[in-house]
Design an enzyme around this catalytic site. Structure first.
Site, mmCIF file in Angstrom:
data_model
loop_
_atom_site.group_PDB
_atom_site.id
_atom_site.type_symbol
_atom_site.label_atom_id
_atom_site.label_comp_id
_atom_site.label_asym_id
_atom_site.label_seq_id
_atom_site.Cartn_x
_atom_site.Cartn_y
_atom_site.Cartn_z
ATOM 1 N N GLY A 12 0.826 -1.210 0.000
ATOM 2 C CA GLY A 12 0.000 0.000 0.000
ATOM 3 C C GLY A 12 0.855 1.252 0.000
ATOM 4 O O GLY A 12 0.514 2.247 0.635
ATOM 5 N N ARG A 15 0.189 5.686 -1.865
ATOM 6 C CA ARG A 15 -0.333 6.985 -1.396
ATOM 7 C C ARG A 15 -0.396 6.985 0.133
ATOM 8 O O ARG A 15 -0.114 5.982 0.785
ATOM 9 C CB ARG A 15 -1.724 7.251 -1.976
ATOM 10 C CG ARG A 15 -2.762 6.201 -1.603
ATOM 11 C CD ARG A 15 -4.165 6.586 -2.081
ATOM 12 N NE ARG A 15 -5.147 5.675 -1.546
ATOM 13 C CZ ARG A 15 -5.658 4.637 -2.209
ATOM 14 N NH1 ARG A 15 -5.260 4.400 -3.437
ATOM 15 N NH2 ARG A 15 -6.551 3.856 -1.639
ATOM 16 N N SER A 37 -2.919 -2.545 -5.010
ATOM 17 C CA SER A 37 -3.740 -3.510 -5.756
ATOM 18 C C SER A 37 -4.360 -2.879 -7.005
ATOM 19 O O SER A 37 -4.674 -3.571 -7.959
ATOM 20 C CB SER A 37 -4.831 -4.099 -4.867
ATOM 21 O OG SER A 37 -5.780 -3.131 -4.506
ATOM 22 N N VAL A 64 -2.627 -7.941 -1.660
ATOM 23 C CA VAL A 64 -1.981 -8.662 -0.553
ATOM 24 C C VAL A 64 -2.845 -9.802 -0.004
ATOM 25 O O VAL A 64 -2.350 -10.666 0.710
ATOM 26 C CB VAL A 64 -1.581 -7.719 0.608
ATOM 27 C CG1 VAL A 64 -0.472 -6.780 0.195
ATOM 28 C CG2 VAL A 64 -2.781 -6.966 1.172
ATOM 29 N N ASN A 90 1.379 -2.332 5.482
ATOM 30 C CA ASN A 90 0.626 -1.074 5.600
ATOM 31 C C ASN A 90 -0.699 -1.107 4.835
ATOM 32 O O ASN A 90 -1.613 -0.353 5.162
ATOM 33 C CB ASN A 90 1.518 0.066 5.079
ATOM 34 C CG ASN A 90 0.742 1.337 4.810
ATOM 35 O OD1 ASN A 90 0.441 2.091 5.742
ATOM 36 N ND2 ASN A 90 0.379 1.590 3.560
ATOM 37 N N SER A 142 -3.845 0.424 14.310
ATOM 38 C CA SER A 142 -4.611 1.673 14.490
ATOM 39 C C SER A 142 -4.996 1.802 15.962
ATOM 40 O O SER A 142 -5.152 0.790 16.652
ATOM 41 C CB SER A 142 -5.888 1.615 13.643
ATOM 42 O OG SER A 142 -6.769 2.653 14.018
ATOM 43 N N TYR A 155 -13.158 -3.248 10.834
ATOM 44 C CA TYR A 155 -11.835 -2.591 10.785
ATOM 45 C C TYR A 155 -11.117 -2.740 12.136
ATOM 46 O O TYR A 155 -9.931 -3.084 12.191
ATOM 47 C CB TYR A 155 -12.044 -1.117 10.426
ATOM 48 C CG TYR A 155 -10.786 -0.296 10.280
ATOM 49 C CD1 TYR A 155 -10.028 -0.361 9.106
ATOM 50 C CD2 TYR A 155 -10.359 0.555 11.294
ATOM 51 C CE1 TYR A 155 -8.878 0.407 8.959
ATOM 52 C CE2 TYR A 155 -9.219 1.322 11.154
ATOM 53 C CZ TYR A 155 -8.472 1.253 9.988
ATOM 54 O OH TYR A 155 -7.330 2.013 9.842
ATOM 55 N N LYS A 159 -7.587 -4.633 13.007
ATOM 56 C CA LYS A 159 -6.440 -3.910 13.567
ATOM 57 C C LYS A 159 -6.027 -4.483 14.929
ATOM 58 O O LYS A 159 -4.839 -4.503 15.268
ATOM 59 C CB LYS A 159 -6.763 -2.411 13.675
ATOM 60 C CG LYS A 159 -6.952 -1.739 12.305
ATOM 61 C CD LYS A 159 -5.697 -1.828 11.461
ATOM 62 C CE LYS A 159 -5.820 -1.140 10.122
ATOM 63 N NZ LYS A 159 -4.578 -1.259 9.327
ATOM 64 N N ILE A 188 -5.124 10.567 10.890
ATOM 65 C CA ILE A 188 -4.178 11.101 9.905
ATOM 66 C C ILE A 188 -4.947 11.422 8.616
ATOM 67 O O ILE A 188 -5.603 10.529 8.064
ATOM 68 C CB ILE A 188 -3.090 10.039 9.561
ATOM 69 C CG1 ILE A 188 -2.540 9.350 10.827
ATOM 70 C CG2 ILE A 188 -1.971 10.644 8.711
ATOM 71 C CD1 ILE A 188 -1.793 10.234 11.787
HETATM 72 P P1 NAP Z 1 -5.070 5.043 1.899
HETATM 73 O O1 NAP Z 1 -4.650 6.427 1.574
HETATM 74 O O2 NAP Z 1 -6.424 4.582 1.528
HETATM 75 O O3 NAP Z 1 -3.975 4.035 1.265
HETATM 76 C C1 NAP Z 1 -4.150 2.652 1.340
HETATM 77 C C2 NAP Z 1 -3.077 1.971 0.518
HETATM 78 O O4 NAP Z 1 -3.290 0.556 0.569
HETATM 79 C C3 NAP Z 1 -3.130 2.350 -0.951
HETATM 80 O O5 NAP Z 1 -1.813 2.341 -1.484
HETATM 81 C C4 NAP Z 1 -3.924 1.221 -1.565
HETATM 82 O O6 NAP Z 1 -3.693 1.107 -2.966
HETATM 83 C C5 NAP Z 1 -3.366 0.044 -0.766
HETATM 84 N N1 NAP Z 1 -4.215 -1.151 -0.780
HETATM 85 C C6 NAP Z 1 -5.534 -1.241 -0.502
HETATM 86 N N2 NAP Z 1 -5.959 -2.499 -0.662
HETATM 87 C C7 NAP Z 1 -4.871 -3.224 -1.040
HETATM 88 C C8 NAP Z 1 -4.655 -4.590 -1.369
HETATM 89 N N3 NAP Z 1 -5.657 -5.481 -1.342
HETATM 90 N N4 NAP Z 1 -3.403 -4.992 -1.714
HETATM 91 C C9 NAP Z 1 -2.381 -4.102 -1.772
HETATM 92 N N5 NAP Z 1 -2.534 -2.794 -1.470
HETATM 93 C C10 NAP Z 1 -3.758 -2.366 -1.122
HETATM 94 O O7 NAP Z 1 -4.947 4.769 3.461
HETATM 95 P P2 NAP Z 1 -3.941 5.363 4.592
HETATM 96 O O8 NAP Z 1 -4.732 6.273 5.428
HETATM 97 O O9 NAP Z 1 -2.661 5.797 4.003
HETATM 98 O O10 NAP Z 1 -3.742 4.037 5.441
HETATM 99 C C11 NAP Z 1 -2.546 3.257 5.439
HETATM 100 C C12 NAP Z 1 -2.619 2.287 6.607
HETATM 101 O O11 NAP Z 1 -2.722 3.019 7.825
HETATM 102 C C13 NAP Z 1 -3.852 1.387 6.570
HETATM 103 O O12 NAP Z 1 -3.537 0.105 7.039
HETATM 104 C C14 NAP Z 1 -4.802 2.073 7.548
HETATM 105 O O13 NAP Z 1 -5.728 1.183 8.083
HETATM 106 C C15 NAP Z 1 -3.816 2.592 8.578
HETATM 107 N N6 NAP Z 1 -4.344 3.684 9.401
HETATM 108 C C16 NAP Z 1 -4.715 4.863 8.847
HETATM 109 C C17 NAP Z 1 -5.177 5.897 9.683
HETATM 110 C C18 NAP Z 1 -5.590 7.238 9.151
HETATM 111 O O14 NAP Z 1 -6.103 8.055 9.953
HETATM 112 N N7 NAP Z 1 -5.400 7.529 7.883
HETATM 113 C C19 NAP Z 1 -5.277 5.680 11.062
HETATM 114 C C20 NAP Z 1 -4.908 4.462 11.582
HETATM 115 C C21 NAP Z 1 -4.423 3.471 10.751
HETATM 116 P P3 NAP Z 1 -4.821 0.455 -3.947
HETATM 117 O O15 NAP Z 1 -6.130 1.058 -3.572
HETATM 118 O O16 NAP Z 1 -4.347 0.803 -5.313
HETATM 119 O O17 NAP Z 1 -4.754 -1.024 -3.697
#
Ligand code: NAP
Length: 247
Positions: A12, A15, A37, A64, A90, A142, A155, A159, A188
């Site tokens: 992931g 972005r 993905s 993944v 991630n 998370s 979710y 986590k 975030i």
């Molecule tokens: P995001 O901007 O939606 O990015 C998610 C990334 O995961 C993208 O690169 C996406 O690309 C990839 N992805 C999704 N499904 C996938 C799959 N099946 N196989 C491979 N890659 C996949 O989310 P983010 O906020 O950066 O989150 C990153 C991580 O941090 C996540 O695990 C999220 O749960 C965790 N998190 C985020 C926050 C927050 O506040 N943002 C808080 C706590 C935890 P594609 O869509 O092209 O696959």
């Protein structure tokens, strides 16, 4: 905190938090593969930015949750960059809904990407790490995995599951020089959080003692530390990076 000579995979990494982690690990000296993905083009842009820092990079499309895709992903990285010594699990998605309305397909989709994905990647990554008697695995969990959240049972379960996976594999792999830790981000701003309604965002902000949202770079800084030799004596931990929301 140099990572020179190491190869990292950030799932992931196209972005958001994953992108920041990939750039951070490259800044610390690692060659970095990123996968997504769907958004291969964006993953490629991240890889190009990494290459401008003088490091090698690779952008790959892989789900993944798909065992065959994960095996192919690691094979390609090994062929082109070398064996993965730093794995950052991630990749994550959310499909929110109150429990009584939560569809089975949304339960399965979230558990499959967030938890099964980390299981599959860890399993493939661990063998060469064991041989090398060194490795770093960081699972992006998370704060929701620690305290739950109404509307996010799937979710939160994924986590919390990642924390269980972290602690169990940390115990199993410790004698082979591999550390496994989780990072628990708070709130975030990324594409994942874009859809949160304004009033819910305000309510979240009110729970953060530091009074602001975090940045992807602040999560990446914690990951960069855990991936380094400086964190050699830290394993099995869930490091919370949330402005004090959970304490
Ligand atoms: P995001 O901007 O939606 O990015 C998610 C990334 O995961 C993208 O690169 C996406 O690309 C990839 N992805 C999704 N499904 C996938 C799959 N099946 N196989 C491979 N890659 C996949 O989310 P983010 O906020 O950066 O989150 C990153 C991580 O941090 C996540 O695990 C999220 O749960 C965790 N998190 C985020 C926050 C927050 O506040 N943002 C808080 C706590 C935890 P594609 O869509 O092209 O696959």
């Amino acid at each position: 905190m140099s990572l020179e000579g190491k190869v990292a995979l950030v799932t992931g990494g196209s972005r958001g938090i994953g992108e920041a982690i990939a750039l951070r690990l490259a800044e610390q000296g690692a060659d970095v593969a990123v996968c997504a993905s769907r958004s291969l083009e964006r993953a490629q842009e991240v890889a190009t930015r990494i290459e401008t820092t003088g490091r090698k990079s690779l952008a790959l499309q892989a789900d993944v949750a798909d065992e065959e895709a994960v095996t192919g992903l690691f094979k390609q990285i090994e062929d082109e960059l070398g064996p993965v010594g730093i794995l950052i699990n991630n990749a994550g998605i959310n499909r929110d809904g109150l429990m009584m309305r939560l569809k089975l397909e949304d339960w399965d989709a979230v558990l499959n990407v967030n938890l099964r994905g980390a299981y599959l990647c860890t399993k493939v990554a661990a063998r060469p790490m064991m041989k090398a008697r060194s490795g770093r695995i960081v699972n992006i969990s998370s704060v929701v995995g620690l305290r739950g959240n109404a509307g996010q049972a799937n979710y939160a379960a994924s986590k919390a599951g990642l924390i269980g996976l972290t602690k169990s594999t940390a115990r199993e792999f410790a004698s082979r020089g591999i550390t496994v830790n989780a990072v628990c981000p708070g709130y975030i701003p990324t594409e994942m959080t874009e859809g949160i309604p304004e009033d819910a965002k305000e309510a979240l902000l009110a729970q953060i003692p530091l009074g602001r949202m975090g940045s992807p770079d602040e999560i990446a800084a914690a990951v960069g530390f855990l991936a380094s030799d400086d964190a050699a004596y830290i394993t099995g931990q869930a490091v919370v990076v949330d402005g004090g929301m959970v304490m």
